[in-house]
Write an enzyme that holds these catalytic residues in place. Structure first.
Site, mmCIF file in Angstrom:
data_model
loop_
_atom_site.group_PDB
_atom_site.id
_atom_site.type_symbol
_atom_site.label_atom_id
_atom_site.label_comp_id
_atom_site.label_asym_id
_atom_site.label_seq_id
_atom_site.Cartn_x
_atom_site.Cartn_y
_atom_site.Cartn_z
ATOM 1 N N ASP A 45 32.683 46.735 35.293
ATOM 2 C CA ASP A 45 32.219 45.919 34.645
ATOM 3 C C ASP A 45 31.414 44.714 35.960
ATOM 4 O O ASP A 45 32.007 44.390 36.864
ATOM 5 C CB ASP A 45 33.475 45.120 33.882
ATOM 6 C CG ASP A 45 32.884 44.222 33.805
ATOM 7 O OD1 ASP A 45 33.057 43.871 32.543
ATOM 8 O OD2 ASP A 45 32.585 42.836 34.264
ATOM 9 N N TYR A 50 25.791 38.862 37.907
ATOM 10 C CA TYR A 50 26.268 38.847 38.478
ATOM 11 C C TYR A 50 25.143 38.845 40.024
ATOM 12 O O TYR A 50 25.816 39.351 41.367
ATOM 13 C CB TYR A 50 27.397 40.050 38.866
ATOM 14 C CG TYR A 50 28.126 39.575 37.709
ATOM 15 C CD1 TYR A 50 28.504 38.126 37.076
ATOM 16 C CD2 TYR A 50 29.473 40.233 37.511
ATOM 17 C CE1 TYR A 50 29.310 37.852 36.338
ATOM 18 C CE2 TYR A 50 30.422 40.207 36.571
ATOM 19 C CZ TYR A 50 30.435 38.700 35.588
ATOM 20 O OH TYR A 50 31.447 38.905 35.255
ATOM 21 N N LYS A 75 25.871 42.557 30.635
ATOM 22 C CA LYS A 75 25.908 41.974 29.850
ATOM 23 C C LYS A 75 24.935 40.806 29.995
ATOM 24 O O LYS A 75 24.540 40.719 31.001
ATOM 25 C CB LYS A 75 27.172 40.698 30.136
ATOM 26 C CG LYS A 75 28.499 41.148 30.938
ATOM 27 C CD LYS A 75 29.789 40.259 31.057
ATOM 28 C CE LYS A 75 31.212 40.871 31.593
ATOM 29 N NZ LYS A 75 30.731 41.018 32.837
ATOM 30 N N HIS A 108 27.700 37.684 27.715
ATOM 31 C CA HIS A 108 28.663 37.255 27.813
ATOM 32 C C HIS A 108 29.154 36.405 27.582
ATOM 33 O O HIS A 108 30.596 35.577 27.980
ATOM 34 C CB HIS A 108 27.691 36.269 29.148
ATOM 35 C CG HIS A 108 28.097 37.023 30.600
ATOM 36 N ND1 HIS A 108 27.653 37.171 31.883
ATOM 37 C CD2 HIS A 108 29.388 36.632 31.259
ATOM 38 C CE1 HIS A 108 28.591 36.708 32.760
ATOM 39 N NE2 HIS A 108 29.514 36.729 32.227
HETATM 40 P P1 NDP Z 1 40.892 38.939 39.342
HETATM 41 O O1 NDP Z 1 42.218 38.392 38.523
HETATM 42 O O2 NDP Z 1 40.336 40.223 39.098
HETATM 43 O O3 NDP Z 1 41.260 38.360 40.895
HETATM 44 C C1 NDP Z 1 40.397 38.910 41.252
HETATM 45 C C2 NDP Z 1 40.527 38.437 43.129
HETATM 46 O O4 NDP Z 1 42.542 38.617 43.376
HETATM 47 C C3 NDP Z 1 40.380 38.156 44.401
HETATM 48 O O5 NDP Z 1 40.104 37.178 45.445
HETATM 49 C C4 NDP Z 1 41.192 39.896 44.551
HETATM 50 O O6 NDP Z 1 40.696 39.365 46.652
HETATM 51 C C5 NDP Z 1 42.169 39.316 44.265
HETATM 52 N N1 NDP Z 1 43.256 40.013 44.169
HETATM 53 C C6 NDP Z 1 42.347 41.763 43.532
HETATM 54 N N2 NDP Z 1 43.743 42.647 43.825
HETATM 55 C C7 NDP Z 1 44.553 41.986 44.383
HETATM 56 C C8 NDP Z 1 45.819 42.210 45.139
HETATM 57 N N3 NDP Z 1 46.939 43.408 44.624
HETATM 58 N N4 NDP Z 1 46.618 41.326 45.798
HETATM 59 C C9 NDP Z 1 46.494 40.244 45.531
HETATM 60 N N5 NDP Z 1 45.090 40.142 45.302
HETATM 61 C C10 NDP Z 1 44.421 40.504 44.589
HETATM 62 O O7 NDP Z 1 39.452 37.507 38.917
HETATM 63 P P2 NDP Z 1 38.412 37.778 39.121
HETATM 64 O O8 NDP Z 1 37.633 36.906 38.375
HETATM 65 O O9 NDP Z 1 37.490 38.285 39.640
HETATM 66 O O10 NDP Z 1 38.301 39.153 36.792
HETATM 67 C C11 NDP Z 1 38.096 40.202 37.194
HETATM 68 C C12 NDP Z 1 36.695 40.836 36.931
HETATM 69 O O11 NDP Z 1 36.715 40.230 35.167
HETATM 70 C C13 NDP Z 1 35.722 40.136 37.278
HETATM 71 O O12 NDP Z 1 34.912 40.475 38.419
HETATM 72 C C14 NDP Z 1 34.530 40.058 36.226
HETATM 73 O O13 NDP Z 1 34.088 41.554 35.995
HETATM 74 C C15 NDP Z 1 35.639 40.113 34.889
HETATM 75 N N6 NDP Z 1 35.283 38.215 34.780
HETATM 76 C C16 NDP Z 1 34.146 38.325 33.325
HETATM 77 C C17 NDP Z 1 33.999 37.058 33.578
HETATM 78 C C18 NDP Z 1 33.339 36.813 32.026
HETATM 79 O O14 NDP Z 1 32.940 35.463 31.154
HETATM 80 N N7 NDP Z 1 33.030 37.678 30.946
HETATM 81 C C19 NDP Z 1 34.485 35.644 34.093
HETATM 82 C C20 NDP Z 1 35.217 36.411 35.007
HETATM 83 C C21 NDP Z 1 35.445 37.373 35.503
HETATM 84 P P3 NDP Z 1 40.002 40.097 47.698
HETATM 85 O O15 NDP Z 1 38.893 40.838 46.347
HETATM 86 O O16 NDP Z 1 39.492 39.955 48.460
HETATM 87 O O17 NDP Z 1 40.685 41.667 47.604
#
Ligand code: NDP
Length: 277
Positions: A45, A50, A75, A108
């Site tokens: 995704d 981004y 998106k 989006h």
């Molecule tokens: P997430 O809820 O997926 O959390 C990501 C964060 O959690 C990162 O900081 C990561 O750290 C940490 N993390 C990941 N796995 C673990 C684990 N197993 N244990 C502990 N910490 C962990 O947040 P996002 O906001 O990134 O949402 C996911 C996806 O959703 C986005 O990447 C995007 O593709 C989508 N999205 C879409 C939006 C929209 O408006 N349509 C808005 C926001 C997100 P690290 O990377 O340092 O490991």
């Protein structure tokens, strides 16, 4: 086992668990997506805003995986809702990804104050009719915006990708999705990995099942029927987040997670969000 598939309202199958790349620089996205594909993820995704469609595309093409085994979502950004702009933005995203079709293309944000999302949806219907996106959907659509599309157009969005995690389980919107045949896709499924994963409830359930708090939260999503797209740039977490198909939460576990609901958003309110980037 690396995953289930869900069937969208037009018959297209989508992996229930995918990989998100928001807030990942282009080069880092290439590495993270390559790691994710090696770990078994097949759904990725991204979004124009981004600024990592190129790196994502390099990883997809570099994986050597057949195109039909991949499920790629990007998106349409808020500045591109006018019909011709939307068609052009789609072409530009495909070019950056280096692909000749998408699996899922999403609006989006609805940006209700701009009131152009129906024009954008007309463009997405055209893209879909031309076979250039196997499915089309929306993101951050409120009940009002979603109902308007469902009433005024022939193609009902295949998904609505919304902020959803145990603090914000979105019960009402999920009920509307079920009624309309729209699949719920959860963004920030781990609540961005901070306070939520430090709560006692996921930790207790993790100990009970021999899993981690993140795996418990992702399992909760899967059992609700959500599509989830956790993001990580950490190889161990990328592997951890897809290793969620070998255990089951019971009713007591689900009830314990339900106590975390406090209605708290991490992101902006989609009813008023109008950032143009
Ligand atoms: P997430 O809820 O997926 O959390 C990501 C964060 O959690 C990162 O900081 C990561 O750290 C940490 N993390 C990941 N796995 C673990 C684990 N197993 N244990 C502990 N910490 C962990 O947040 P996002 O906001 O990134 O949402 C996911 C996806 O959703 C986005 O990447 C995007 O593709 C989508 N999205 C879409 C939006 C929209 O408006 N349509 C808005 C926001 C997100 P690290 O990377 O340092 O490991």
């Amino acid at each position: 086992m690396t995953g289930n598939e869900v069937t969208l309202n037009n018959g297209v199958k989508m992996p229930q668990l995918g990989f998100g790349v928001w807030q990942v620089e282009d080069d880092e996205a290439e590495k993270a997506v390559a790691t994710a594909l090696e770990a078994g993820y097949r759904s990725i995704d991204t979004a124009k805003i981004y600024f990592n469609e190129e790196g994502t595309g390099r990883a997809l093409r570099g994986s050597g995986l057949p195109r039909q085994e991949l499920f790629v979502t990007t998106k349409l950004w808020n500045t591109d809702h006018r019909y011709d702009d939307a068609l052009r933005a789609f072409d530009d995203s495909l070019d950056r990804l280096g692909l000749d079709y998408l699996d899922l293309y999403l609006i989006h944000w609805p940006v209700p104050s701009q009131d152009l999302f129906t024009e954008a949806w007309r463009a997405l219907e055209k893209i879909h009719a031309d076979g250039r996106a196997r499915a089309i959907g929306v993101s951050n659509f409120t009940a009002e915006a979603l109902t308007r599309l469902a009433e005024e157009f022939g193609v009902v969005p295949a998904v609505n990708q919304i902020e959803l995690h145990p603090y914000l389980p979105q019960r009402q919107l999920r009920e509307l999705h079920d009624k309309l045949g729209v699949r719920t896709e959860a963004w920030s499924p781990l609540g961005q990995g901070k306070a939520l994963l430090a709560e006692p409830v996921p930790a207790q359930l993790a100990a009970k099942h021999g899993k981690t708090p993140a795996q418990v939260v992702l399992r909760w999503h899967l059992q609700l029927g959500n599509v989830v797209i956790p993001k990580s740039v950490t190889p161990a977490r990328i592997a951890e987040n897809i290793d969620v198909f070998d255990f089951e939460l019971d009713d007591d576990d689900l009830a314990a997670i339900a106590t975390l609901d406090n209605g708290g958003r991490i992101g902006p309110d989609p009813a008023t969000f109008a950032w143009m980037g």
